[in-house]
Design a protein around this motif. Structure first.
Motif, short mmCIF file in Angstrom:
data_model
loop_
_atom_site.label_atom_id
_atom_site.label_comp_id
_atom_site.label_asym_id
_atom_site.label_seq_id
_atom_site.Cartn_x
_atom_site.Cartn_y
_atom_site.Cartn_z
N SER A 45 42.78 30.23 43.11
CA SER A 45 41.56 30.49 42.36
C SER A 45 40.73 31.55 43.07
CB SER A 45 40.75 29.20 42.22
OG SER A 45 39.56 29.43 41.50
N VAL A 46 40.33 32.56 42.30
CA VAL A 46 39.52 33.66 42.85
C VAL A 46 38.21 33.72 42.09
CG1 VAL A 46 39.36 36.14 43.25
CG2 VAL A 46 41.57 34.97 43.49
N GLN A 47 37.09 33.64 42.83
CA GLN A 47 35.79 33.70 42.18
C GLN A 47 35.51 35.13 41.70
OE1 GLN A 47 32.59 31.76 44.24
NE2 GLN A 47 31.00 32.89 43.15
N VAL A 48 34.99 35.23 40.50
CA VAL A 48 34.67 36.53 39.91
C VAL A 48 33.15 36.66 39.81
CG1 VAL A 48 34.91 38.01 37.88
CG2 VAL A 48 36.81 36.54 38.59
N THR A 49 32.61 37.73 40.36
CA THR A 49 31.17 37.96 40.31
C THR A 49 30.80 38.74 39.05
OG1 THR A 49 31.26 40.08 41.49
CG2 THR A 49 31.14 38.08 42.83
N GLU A 50 29.50 38.75 38.76
CA GLU A 50 29.02 39.51 37.61
C GLU A 50 29.33 41.00 37.78
OE1 GLU A 50 24.89 40.33 35.10
OE2 GLU A 50 24.86 39.12 36.93
N GLY A 58 34.96 45.89 35.74
CA GLY A 58 36.19 45.82 34.96
C GLY A 58 36.03 46.46 33.60
N ILE A 59 34.89 46.21 32.96
CA ILE A 59 34.60 46.82 31.67
C ILE A 59 34.52 48.34 31.81
CG2 ILE A 59 32.82 47.10 29.89
CD1 ILE A 59 34.38 44.49 29.63
N VAL A 82 39.11 32.92 38.28
CA VAL A 82 40.38 33.13 37.59
C VAL A 82 41.52 32.77 38.54
CG1 VAL A 82 39.48 34.93 36.07
CG2 VAL A 82 40.45 35.56 38.29
N LEU A 83 42.66 32.48 37.96
CA LEU A 83 43.82 32.12 38.75
C LEU A 83 44.66 33.36 39.01
CD1 LEU A 83 45.24 29.64 40.01
CD2 LEU A 83 46.63 29.50 37.93
N ARG A 84 44.84 33.71 40.28
CA ARG A 84 45.65 34.86 40.67
C ARG A 84 46.61 34.46 41.77
NH1 ARG A 84 40.85 39.49 41.03
NH2 ARG A 84 40.42 39.59 38.77
N ALA A 96 29.49 33.91 35.70
CA ALA A 96 29.76 34.72 36.89
C ALA A 96 28.48 34.94 37.69
CB ALA A 96 30.37 36.06 36.49
N ALA A 97 27.37 35.15 37.00
CA ALA A 97 26.09 35.35 37.69
C ALA A 97 25.67 34.11 38.46
CB ALA A 97 25.01 35.73 36.67
N LYS A 98 26.08 32.93 37.97
CA LYS A 98 25.76 31.67 38.64
C LYS A 98 26.81 31.27 39.67
CE LYS A 98 23.21 29.68 34.73
NZ LYS A 98 23.16 28.56 33.75
N GLY A 99 27.83 32.09 39.84
CA GLY A 99 28.90 31.76 40.78
C GLY A 99 29.82 30.69 40.28
#
Length: 208
Positions: free
Chosen positions: A118-123, A129-130, A112-114, A105-108
């Motif tokens: 496809s949706v990019q998830v950032t760090e 989320g946690i 995830v599939l929503r 995620a930190a590297k881009g």
């Protein structure tokens, strides 16, 4: 005057510690909703009786988080954690995969599939989320003889973010084993919650 100042400070510290003792309850549904590891067969009815009692204490808010469950391989730790997730909702991660996911995620490079896209998830999104999850399960901690600095920091940060909040950690190793592979800081954080040893036999072998 020093004795009076010290007595006053100790009194304030004691009161503050009592007031801030984590007793976070966890809302659970009567019917399970399976989201994680669907191939794993599990049911609350099949849990170790002692662990069912511990779960009851934890969800009521009477126990201290995190809940650390340790026991031999195949004793049912993961299935037990999934049972709680099925009824409470939340996030499931393994100690091996979580650092890799955060790094991607930190590297881009994590998506995830929503809704079929496809949706990019950032760090930042991962850590948020946690932080916000109703429950987080960190499974299979210390399955290797050593961990990298990055893996250590990711595990430690996750545990710190969930301080006083519902967090369930599993491992084949006890706290001394955790300390040997990570360090005393990780072991101390887990020891500060509720520790349960699952002593059932290897369920994988018993099914054969």
């Amino acid at each position: 005057q020093w004795d009076k100042a010290l007595a006053s400070a100790l009194s304030r510290a004691s009161t503050t510690a009592s007031a801030t003792t984590p007793t976070t309850s966890l809302r659970v549904a009567s019917e399970p909703k399976l989201i994680h590891l669907l191939e794993q067969t599990r049911s609350i009815a099949g849990l170790d009786e002692g662990l069912r009692l511990v779960f009851r204490i934890m969800v009521s808010g009477a126990g201290r988080w995190p809940l650390f469950i340790h026991g031999r391989a195949g004793s049912g730790k993961t299935c037990a954690a999934l049972c709680l997730l099925d009824h409470a909702g939340g996030i499931y991660e393994t100690a091996a995969e979580w650092p890799q996911k955060v790094l991607a995620a930190a590297k881009g490079q994590f998506a995830v599939l929503r809704e079929e896209r496809s949706v990019q998830v950032t760090e930042t999104m991962l850590w948020d989320g946690i932080r916000r999850a109703s429950l987080v399960v960190l499974d299979d901690v210390a399955t290797r003889d050593r961990v990298s600095d990055w893996a250590y920091e990711c595990v430690k940060r996750l545990i710190d973010l969930r301080q006083g909040q519902p967090l369930l950690v599993t491992s084949n190793l006890n706290l001394k084993g955790i300390e040997a592979i990570y360090d005393d800081r990780i072991a101390s954080r887990l020891a500060g919650g509720t520790v349960f040893e699952l002593r059932t036999s290897d369920r994988r072998i018993s099914r054969k």
